[in-house]
Write a protein that holds these residues in place. Structure first.
Motif, PDB file in Angstrom:
ATOM      1  N   ALA A  48     -20.704  52.603   7.278  1.00  0.00           N
ATOM      2  CA  ALA A  48     -19.976  51.637   7.964  1.00  0.00           C
ATOM      3  C   ALA A  48     -18.492  51.803   7.520  1.00  0.00           C
ATOM      4  O   ALA A  48     -18.118  52.090   6.493  1.00  0.00           O
ATOM      5  CB  ALA A  48     -20.442  50.132   7.230  1.00  0.00           C
TER       6      ALA A  48
ATOM      7  N   GLN B 161     -17.306  44.933   3.121  1.00  0.00           N
ATOM      8  CA  GLN B 161     -18.233  44.204   3.433  1.00  0.00           C
ATOM      9  C   GLN B 161     -17.806  42.753   3.485  1.00  0.00           C
ATOM     10  O   GLN B 161     -18.040  41.986   4.480  1.00  0.00           O
ATOM     11  CB  GLN B 161     -19.530  44.253   2.775  1.00  0.00           C
ATOM     12  CG  GLN B 161     -20.554  43.569   3.283  1.00  0.00           C
ATOM     13  CD  GLN B 161     -20.990  43.760   4.634  1.00  0.00           C
ATOM     14  OE1 GLN B 161     -21.161  45.304   5.343  1.00  0.00           O
ATOM     15  NE2 GLN B 161     -21.353  42.834   5.627  1.00  0.00           N
TER      16      GLN B 161
ATOM     17  N   THR C  73     -17.716  39.755   6.761  1.00  0.00           N
ATOM     18  CA  THR C  73     -18.216  38.199   6.709  1.00  0.00           C
ATOM     19  C   THR C  73     -17.272  37.262   7.073  1.00  0.00           C
ATOM     20  O   THR C  73     -17.366  36.151   7.666  1.00  0.00           O
ATOM     21  CB  THR C  73     -18.570  38.098   5.358  1.00  0.00           C
ATOM     22  OG1 THR C  73     -19.799  39.233   5.248  1.00  0.00           O
ATOM     23  CG2 THR C  73     -19.722  36.941   5.354  1.00  0.00           C
TER      24      THR C  73
ATOM     25  N   GLU D   4     -24.165  45.652  11.297  1.00  0.00           N
ATOM     26  CA  GLU D   4     -23.121  45.470  10.644  1.00  0.00           C
ATOM     27  C   GLU D   4     -21.929  46.223  11.493  1.00  0.00           C
ATOM     28  O   GLU D   4     -20.785  46.105  11.540  1.00  0.00           O
ATOM     29  CB  GLU D   4     -23.306  46.183   9.305  1.00  0.00           C
ATOM     30  CG  GLU D   4     -24.091  45.142   8.444  1.00  0.00           C
ATOM     31  CD  GLU D   4     -24.180  45.686   7.038  1.00  0.00           C
ATOM     32  OE1 GLU D   4     -23.450  46.767   6.590  1.00  0.00           O
ATOM     33  OE2 GLU D   4     -24.509  45.048   5.988  1.00  0.00           O
TER      34      GLU D   4
END
Length: 282
Positions: A136, A141, A145, A226
């Protein structure tokens, strides 16, 4: 110790103030409570204080490049610990641009640009690391979100917008003031998608995987991909740019309340103490 020395440098004429500031930090109940829950909080606080001190010294001291290096030493791990501080870099760039117009501030501008360049290079190196190790191309991460949740809020209807200023009020335990206000002035459908008003997977906060962002980020297997979240979120923000701008003061309103630490748990306390803590929160 960093707090003490920073305060003593900033306020050299006041002998007592550094001790008072250090004592307030040492006995900060919220800080101690969250230290055990979120292990990054004390660490990021040290990095933020060190960076702020270094940034201040860049403007007031002669050896600007030396202080710029100190600021970098703290800013780089601060960004890697709390990626939200990545947004400090554009602010530093604006500060550097403003300093260019003043002859006596050009060394300051160069120092700021040096800080920006090194921090940007470091963050890009970490993004490349995440891409190779985790597949990614992101800094964090958590950042994805947060972006998804923010974009999902942009999909609200205009009838839901006024309810934000009530739904974003802090909880007040047994007083239930927030809920009473919402029930008095709005229909349930106008506020049910705010956090804490319905099941989490039906709200803006926890429902984005099944909401508009999640739909646009679906992979071939039907699950949220993602690698598509960022593009999906930005496309929604672009489409609903007016709502995005309109929600900025609402989120600023939510952030203006104290909602952490010892001010949270007071359901079983005497009424006088409840009233005092409620006043402190507002």
């Amino acid at each position: 110790l960093l707090t003490f020395f920073a305060a003593r440098s900033l306020f050299p004429q006041n002998i007592r103030l550094p001790y008072i500031i250090t004592a307030l930090l040492a006995f900060n109940v919220s800080f101690l409570a969250y230290a055990d829950t979120f292990l990054t909080e004390p660490l990021s606080a040290v990095f933020l204080l060190g960076f702020s001190f270094g940034l201040h010294q860049i403007f007031v001291q002669q050896k600007k490049f030396l202080w710029a290096l100190l600021a970098i030493v703290f800013l780089v791990p601060l960004i890697l610990t709390k990626p939200i501080f990545y947004y400090i870099l554009p602010l530093l760039f604006l500060m550097a641009g403003a300093c260019v117009f003043y002859k006596d501030k050009r060394k300051t501008a160069l120092s700021l640009i040096l800080s920006i360049a090194i921090c940007y290079a470091t963050s890009q190196a970490w993004i490349i690391h995440n891409q190779k190790i985790h597949g990614a191309k992101i800094l964090s991460q958590t950042g994805l979100t947060v972006l998804a949740v923010r974009a999902e809020h942009d999909t609200m209807q205009w009838r839901e917008y006024p309810a934000a200023y009530f739904a974003f009020l802090p909880e007040l335990g047994s007083f239930n003031l927030k809920k009473r206000l919402l029930e008095t002035f709005f229909d349930y459908d106008d506020y049910r998608r705010y956090r804490g008003m319905d099941e989490n997977d039906k709200t803006f906060y926890g429902g984005w995987p099944e909401g508009e962002v999640g739909k646009r980020a679906r992979g071939k297997d039907g699950r949220v991909d993602e690698s598509k979240i960022k593009q999906a979120a930005l496309s929604i923000i672009k489409e609903h740019w007016l709502m995005h701008l309109a929600l900025m003061p609402a989120f600023a309103w939510r952030g203006s309340f104290v909602t952490v630490g010892f001010l949270n748990a007071f359901d079983a306390e005497p009424l006088i103490l409840k009233g005092l803590k409620t006043g402190l929160r507002y």
